[in-house]
Design a protein around this motif. Sequence first.
Motif, short mmCIF file in Angstrom:
data_model
loop_
_atom_site.label_atom_id
_atom_site.label_comp_id
_atom_site.label_asym_id
_atom_site.label_seq_id
_atom_site.Cartn_x
_atom_site.Cartn_y
_atom_site.Cartn_z
N GLU A 151 45.03 47.13 24.48
CA GLU A 151 45.37 49.20 23.61
C GLU A 151 47.41 49.36 23.95
N TYR A 205 42.73 35.87 25.62
CA TYR A 205 42.73 37.14 24.90
C TYR A 205 41.89 36.69 23.57
N PHE A 264 36.14 41.10 25.90
CA PHE A 264 35.76 42.68 26.71
C PHE A 264 36.17 43.61 26.16
N LYS A 265 35.00 44.57 26.11
CA LYS A 265 35.38 45.94 25.52
C LYS A 265 36.47 46.26 26.77
N TYR A 266 36.49 46.39 27.87
CA TYR A 266 37.42 46.77 28.79
C TYR A 266 38.37 45.40 28.92
N MET A 267 39.54 45.47 28.80
CA MET A 267 40.38 44.26 28.72
C MET A 267 41.77 45.18 28.67
N PRO A 268 42.46 44.59 29.75
CA PRO A 268 44.03 45.79 30.07
C PRO A 268 44.34 45.07 29.08
#
Length: 356
Positions: free
Chosen positions: A327, A316, A320-324
């Motif tokens: 948010e 974690y 990376f911008k797009y990580m599940p």
Amino acid sequence: MRKIKYKKGKKLQPYDLEYTGIHKSADSEMQLFVYDDSNLSEYDDFKVSDLSKSIDSAKTNWLNIHGLNDLNLLKTVSDYFKIDNFMLADILNTTRRTKIEEQNDTLFFNIKSLLPTENSDNISVEQISFLIKDGILISFQEKRSDFFTHIRERIRTHSGIVRTKKADYLLYILLDAVMENFYITIENEEDKLEELINLTKKSANTIILERIEKHRDNFNFLKRSIIPLRDSLYDIKSIKDDNVFNVMETENFTFFARLHQKSLELLEQIESDMGSLESASNFFFSAQTHKMNEIMKTLTIVSAIFIPLTFIVGVYGMNFKYMPELEFEHGYYTVVGFMFLIVLGMIYYFKRRRWF
């Protein structure tokens, strides 16, 4: 194995005499006992000039000399009794090993007297030499001591058979008195050994190991002192030739056999004590190893617990911008709780496997 090294020292001519001991300040004094079964004469602060009028060849004579610094006195005594100069040199040289020697109808015997030093782990050493010639026993001590106090009292009070025996029996009881010091020294060493064994069970201080090595040296020194004594006593015990040790009466050889048996007992006791000392040393190292293993086990368990936590944090922590889950509103608390459950689960697992 310890090597023997040559040590350059002062070279003396055969007829040059020098006292090599440490008791340089001890004054030379003499005491004379002349006795038989019915009479006793005792001379304290005896003078060399009184030798000719005090010695009685028909009786047993014991001349005891304290202090070996007065070479003129010793030389005068040697000349009077016609003692070989090499024997006198052996008396003054305290580095010689225990030995027995007969020459010109003179029996020479020297022995190391060992006693523990007070408030110390050291052992004090004194060489005592004996000469028997023509029914006269001469003892040489490096300093005044009370080794033979009880023997003097036995002579004064006519206790036992000492007054009925000759100089060779007197030599036996004097040697027996000196050998008692070995028992005292070994008993003292055993008391300290027991103390060290108890300390190894309570502490891992390296000073304990230093003391163990010190007492190992002491036992080795005791052994080196007793072995030549054992050999000398065996020479007396096993003699069969009447032309050897003829200053001794045949019936008294059995007394020296008793001393030989004592020397064997002393050596056996030393071997046993050295075994106990080796066990104490091994226990000390085992305790150290066990303690180190416990430390390593604890560190390993802590490291093992933090390995999965480090993995989760590392995942974690990637940028990376797009990580599940990034948010997710309660993502932080969910991950922390999950990490806490992992810790509890691993602790439970380690406990169940009895790893700590």
